[in-house]
Enzyme design. Sequence first.
Site, PDB file in Angstrom:
ATOM      1  N   GLU A  72     -58.045 -33.027   7.793  1.00  0.00           N
ATOM      2  CA  GLU A  72     -57.248 -34.101   7.201  1.00  0.00           C
ATOM      3  C   GLU A  72     -57.190 -35.319   8.118  1.00  0.00           C
ATOM      4  OE1 GLU A  72     -52.947 -34.921   5.003  1.00  0.00           O
ATOM      5  OE2 GLU A  72     -53.203 -33.091   6.190  1.00  0.00           O
ATOM      6  N   CYS A 117     -51.898 -25.807  -3.883  1.00  0.00           N
ATOM      7  CA  CYS A 117     -50.885 -26.525  -3.109  1.00  0.00           C
ATOM      8  C   CYS A 117     -50.868 -28.025  -3.401  1.00  0.00           C
ATOM      9  CB  CYS A 117     -51.077 -26.263  -1.625  1.00  0.00           C
ATOM     10  SG  CYS A 117     -50.985 -24.501  -1.242  1.00  0.00           S
ATOM     11  N   HIS A 123     -44.480 -24.265   4.454  1.00  0.00           N
ATOM     12  CA  HIS A 123     -45.361 -24.724   3.376  1.00  0.00           C
ATOM     13  C   HIS A 123     -44.885 -24.139   2.049  1.00  0.00           C
ATOM     14  CE1 HIS A 123     -48.616 -26.023   1.052  1.00  0.00           C
ATOM     15  NE2 HIS A 123     -49.607 -25.321   1.571  1.00  0.00           N
ATOM     16  N   PHE A 148     -56.127 -24.832  -2.319  1.00  0.00           N
ATOM     17  CA  PHE A 148     -57.266 -23.923  -2.456  1.00  0.00           C
ATOM     18  C   PHE A 148     -58.033 -24.292  -3.721  1.00  0.00           C
ATOM     19  CE2 PHE A 148     -55.489 -19.938  -0.063  1.00  0.00           C
ATOM     20  CZ  PHE A 148     -55.582 -20.632   1.131  1.00  0.00           C
ATOM     21  N   LYS A 170     -43.939 -30.244   7.207  1.00  0.00           N
ATOM     22  CA  LYS A 170     -44.098 -28.786   7.132  1.00  0.00           C
ATOM     23  C   LYS A 170     -43.779 -28.116   8.461  1.00  0.00           C
ATOM     24  CE  LYS A 170     -47.501 -28.530   3.369  1.00  0.00           C
ATOM     25  NZ  LYS A 170     -47.808 -29.961   3.169  1.00  0.00           N
ATOM     26  N   HIS A 197     -50.498 -33.590   4.574  1.00  0.00           N
ATOM     27  CA  HIS A 197     -50.442 -32.220   4.051  1.00  0.00           C
ATOM     28  C   HIS A 197     -50.259 -31.248   5.217  1.00  0.00           C
ATOM     29  CE1 HIS A 197     -51.152 -28.855   1.393  1.00  0.00           C
ATOM     30  NE2 HIS A 197     -52.137 -28.429   2.173  1.00  0.00           N
TER      31      HIS A 197
END
Length: 412
Positions: free
Chosen positions: A314, A163, A339, A400, A334, A303
């Site tokens: 985050e 991502c 996402h 990831f 988002k 994010h």
Amino acid sequence: MKRVVITGLGTINPLGNDVASFWKNSLEGKSSTGIITRFDASKFRTQIAAEIKDFEPQKYLDRNEIKRSDLFTQYALYSASQALEDSGLDISKIDPFDIGVIWGVGQGGMETFESEVENYVTGNYVPRFSPFFVPRLIVNMASGMISMKFGLQGINYTTVSACATSNTAIMDAFNYIRLGKAKIFVSGGSEAPITAASVGGFCAMKAMSARNNDPLTASRPFDKDRDGFVMGEGAGALILEEYEHAKKRGAKIYAELAGASMTADAYHMTSPHPEGLGAAKAMQLALEEAKLDISQLDYLNLHATSTPVGDIAELKAVNKTFKGSKNLWVSSSKSMTGHLLGAAGAIEAILAIKSINENTIPPTINIENIDPEIPENIQIVRNEPLQKNIQTAMSNAFGFGGHNSTLIFQEV
């Protein structure tokens, strides 16, 4: 090092099929989540996604391009066409080897893969695979077909960092231009992951929201009742150009890309470091490269995917980096778009740039009860857009594998 500016923007995503619609709907705080229509998801734990509406590929693609490409490549071509048109570049007057394409794709042709394998299995295992199976499937075909469509013969490849993918692509393009190895890049990312296998895989991980009875509020970063991310789809394209080249041709300049950085968590396959150490370092390095003090950053598009662990990690990283800066405001788009996986960074970079142009920060929607674990000194734009003088904006994208990427845009 040469300076790098943004001279063109293009997108197709669940909030809009062009930049103007995307920006308008984000300011209005619209949710794009609904029941999945691409396949029968009634037996899946998650039955919702943020799908693109009214996609007309023929607007920018010819019949052969549509026939020979998976949806992720069609999205890439669609948004790249918009961005090049927006840039006002006359490609016929530029050395084609001066213009490259660095494009990000996380998963590639999942729809193509599923369809071909299903036909093989239901067809008594007789190998009648399409000659377009592999070309439609592989992740680099988006960058390849963009270059073919427009005759761009410069540096050309695809990045993959889950991502964080399209941020990685933009950062690579940024560095090549700074080093004088190209004058212009088409960069960004695309993804078409709303398929049975992709949704099923994330369902098995329990990573996605199962708020099937109330899809419009399913993506809810920072809310204590969030239960996972909502999958989205689409693409975002940016034209990166060497500053003097852009100035000489009288280009419209949206912003300067002033800093970019990547780090690795080296911690876990799918979870971020719980204290956000890698994310904090990425933001710190990007600030240093942009020669900015923490007090000079105005806006951060997080994010923040709406996962219980990710959002907190985050925000801990933000707190560690910015030490309670009173100037900084944050939000998560988002909450509206879902996402977009490998394309997320690109569309969020566009919003960061537009926030500078319009002096407005899009809101985070669906926060009903703020998570008590969130540091109190983090200023989150909630429910309504915030009018603010914005000269600098940061955009984060994490993936990831522990990939952390940060971009910083600045008013020119």
